[in-house]
Design an enzyme around this catalytic site. Structure first.
Site, short mmCIF file in Angstrom:
data_model
loop_
_atom_site.label_atom_id
_atom_site.label_comp_id
_atom_site.label_asym_id
_atom_site.label_seq_id
_atom_site.Cartn_x
_atom_site.Cartn_y
_atom_site.Cartn_z
N ASP A 13 3.64 9.34 2.88
CA ASP A 13 2.27 9.84 2.77
C ASP A 13 1.46 9.36 3.96
OD1 ASP A 13 1.94 7.15 2.29
OD2 ASP A 13 1.60 7.36 0.15
N TYR B 44 -0.03 0.88 -5.92
CA TYR B 44 0.34 -0.51 -5.64
C TYR B 44 -0.48 -1.43 -6.53
CZ TYR B 44 3.21 0.97 -1.72
OH TYR B 44 4.19 1.55 -0.96
N ASP C 184 1.77 4.27 4.96
CA ASP C 184 2.58 3.48 4.04
C ASP C 184 4.02 3.95 3.89
OD1 ASP C 184 3.02 1.55 1.85
OD2 ASP C 184 3.15 3.38 0.66
N GLU D 74 12.23 8.42 -0.68
CA GLU D 74 11.05 8.07 0.12
C GLU D 74 11.22 6.70 0.76
OE1 GLU D 74 6.19 8.27 -0.13
OE2 GLU D 74 7.30 7.92 -1.98
#
Length: 627
Positions: free
Chosen positions: A83, A232, A80, A477
């Site tokens: 990670d 999410y 994703d 990120e």
């Protein structure tokens, strides 16, 4: 990227002269180069067994046993973000956006020889979705435990965290996730249809089954997969059902799906919600723009009245972005960036920019204007807004920083990404365990050992400030869902300005996909060393063949002197060359070659070609020196 003997800074100046009608942004931002790099991010995020043509060499095979504990093969797909969890909802959204680009920006992607690269990126996701959908009413929606994964800082190749797989079925529904996956597969079927009709049909079959599953067994996927909630959390599933129906109608032409979107327009909020964002969680603006296309093409028929209501909401989103919505507008920073949320804000800017570029095309094709409360607007204004967001992302901001890693002279170097921040397994072969990664690599202030080219980081705050700190995950990120819309956006902008968009960065040499031949792709070099000197390289693959398990390519490179003056003693730097070469002579310096004695001078307009053979990526060819 290493510096070569010839400066590329003049490319911008040269293209400005040649493309006098281009916008000022073209002088600074090379959308074609940015597009090329963005594809590399998706290669860096690959899970599973990597192909021989993998260009991101610091990555290795990983997640090869995903799903086996549950009796299903879930190898493949994409990690994703920074990670190693494969979250289904944002991955499916990313594939939908990649597919939308392949469908609506086919001309631009083909012109820049990036269409096959786009299809590769899509297929890495769709092959995984096919595996994840083994039965009509079953969808494996996640692999990996978000909690344990986030407690560890290790490379994908060293993973020690849980690889539990989570599924949806009729007793554990997830209409949002199943609906988004159906949309992704339907859009992908359109992307592949001109190139691989059988694979396109397979994707469409899965899309139809998943839509039926999503609609018949309704519920939030985060209720069935609670492990995903902290990461999410879904706000609803009505938008995904409409989104899937809209894509299935476009892919099939079947009025059933259009009728579904019309019959449920009010109940599901399609004609009720006026939005000021578009994202992995909120698809309404995308639905409204996609269905407006039906109306603008004069295909509304009995649904014209309802489609006009959809378009009214599409206009609401577009007008809000242009700040012509009667006061109900988006927020922007002082630097002009669309600002929605503190956490990973650039994902909203990239997604909005792309769908507004798409809507601009739809309106232009219909010779229509955008009707806003503050006055009617030409479609070009939407494209201008999209360009403003792209330019901000690429460095036109108060910090002069590109937020696409590896693009331009200044970009984030401490990215919140495990694989990027830890040396490759090919450099440090000993494993890096969970805690060791935090102690040895996460807390380092030094730059990442592996540049994760093409990654769009979370981006700056509402004051246009960015802290290049690995621990600052809200800003540093990158994500699939944030980066995916850039493919279509950069393709559209590069198509408007020529194949390389008039940029100031060095082109990144791409690996061409397997085929028997390719149209030559020109790369132009301009050197201030000799006024007016212009050398052009045209690369092509003339044939390819398999020997054992390796595919070899015959590369032909044409060198052309496009200047008005002769060039003599030309020397080339050729890197990453692993096979034989014909037509050039080694100089004795490492990786440096020269033309044969009988061809010491290239007259104005004259061309000369050489050939080499190798497997894997093409060699990098550049000018070293000349007189």
């Amino acid at each position: 990227m290493r510096k070569f003997g010839v400066s590329f800074s003049g490319v911008s100046l040269l293209l400005t002269v040649l493309l006098a009608a281009a916008t000022a942004a073209a002088e600074y931002y090379n959308y074609g180069n940015a597009l090329d790099k963005t594809f590399l991010f998706f290669e860096a995020q690959r899970s599973g067994k990597l192909p021989a043509a993998q260009r991101v060499k610091w990555r290795g095979h990983s997640g090869l046993k995903d799903g086996l504990a549950q009796g299903v093969s879930l190898e493949g797909g994409y990690y994703d973000a920074g990670d190693h969890v494969k979250f289904g909802l944002p991955m499916a959204f990313a594939v939908t956006m990649l597919s939308w680009a392949a469908v609506d920006n086919r001309k631009e992607l083909s012109a820049s020889n990036q269409m096959q690269q786009t299809l590769w990126s899509i297929r890495w996701g769709t092959d995984y979705f096919i595996k994840a959908h083994p039965q009509p009413n079953v969808l494996w929606g996640q692999v990996g435990d978000g909690e344990s994964d986030h407690y560890c800082w290790e490379r994908a190749e060293d993973m020690t965290t849980s690889r539990t797989a989570y599924k949806l079925d009729q007793y554990h529904p997830g209409s949002d996730l199943a609906g988004e996956t159906a949309a992704a597969l339907a859009a992908a079927s359109l992307a592949f249809k001109p190139f691989n009709s059988s694979y396109s049909a397979l994707l469409l079959s899965h899309a139809k089954e998943l839509f039926s599953f999503a609609d018949k067994y309704r519920g939030l996927y985060t209720d069935s997969i609670p492990n995903a909630k902290p990461f999410y959390m879904s706000s609803g599933y009505s938008d995904e059902l409409l989104w899937a129906a809209a894509w299935l109608h476009r892919a099939t032409g079947d009025q059933y799906y259009l009728k579904y979107a019309m019959d449920n327009a009010g109940y599901m909020g399609g004609t009720g919600w006026g939005m000021k964002e578009f994202s992995w969680d909120n698809k309404y603006a995308g639905v409204q723009i996609l269905l407006s296309k039906v109306l603008l093409e004069g295909k509304g028929g009995v649904y014209t009245s309802t489609l006009k209501q959809y378009q009214t909401k599409a206009d609401y989103f577009a007008c809000a972005c242009l700040k012509k919505n009667g006061g109900y507008n988006i927020k922007t920073t002082a630097g002009g960036l669309m600002y929605v949320r503190e956490w990973n804000n650039l994902q909203y800017a990239s997604a909005a920019a792309y769908i507004l570029a798409v809507y601009s095309d739809y309106l232009s094709a219909a010779n229509a204007k955008l009707n806003c409360p503050d006055g009617s607007v030409q479609p070009q204004a939407l494209l201008d807004f999209a360009r403003s967001q792209a330019d901000y992302i690429l460095g036109k901001n108060r910090l002069g920083m590109s937020y696409v890693v590896g693009y331009g002279p200044k970009y984030p170097i401490c990215v919140h990404h495990r694989g990027s921040s830890i040396p490759s397994i090919y450099v440090q072969r000993s494993s890096v365990n969970c805690v060791q990664g935090f102690d040895s690599w996460y807390r380092r202030s030094q730059a990442d050992p592996n540049i994760i080219y093409g990654a769009l980081v979370g981006g700056p705050d509402q004051n246009d400030y960015y802290s290049d700190d690995r621990s600052n995950y809200e800003q540093s990120e990158p994500t699939l869902s944030g980066t995916a819309p850039l493919i279509g956006l950069f393709a559209k902008l590069s198509g408007n300005l020529g194949s390389y968009g008039g940029g100031s960065s060095k082109p990144y040499q791409t690996t061409k996909p397997p085929a028997s031949s390719y149209t030559a792709t020109p790369t132009t070099y301009y050197s201030p060393k000799q006024s007016g000197a212009q050398i052009e390289f045209l690369h092509s693959i003339t044939t390819n063949w398999m020997a054992g398990n390796t595919r070899y390519y015959r590369h032909k490179v044409i060198i052309k002197n496009n200047s008005q003056k002769p060039i003599s003693d030309l020397k080339l730097k050729i890197e990453d060359l692993s096979g034989p070469i014909w037509g050039l002579k080694p100089t004795g310096q490492k990786n440096t070659y020269q033309l044969p004695q009988w061809q010491k001078t290239l007259r104005a307009g004259q061309a000369y070609d050489f050939v080499y053979v190798q497997g894997g990526p093409q060699a990098k060819v550049s000018v070293f020196s000349y007189n």
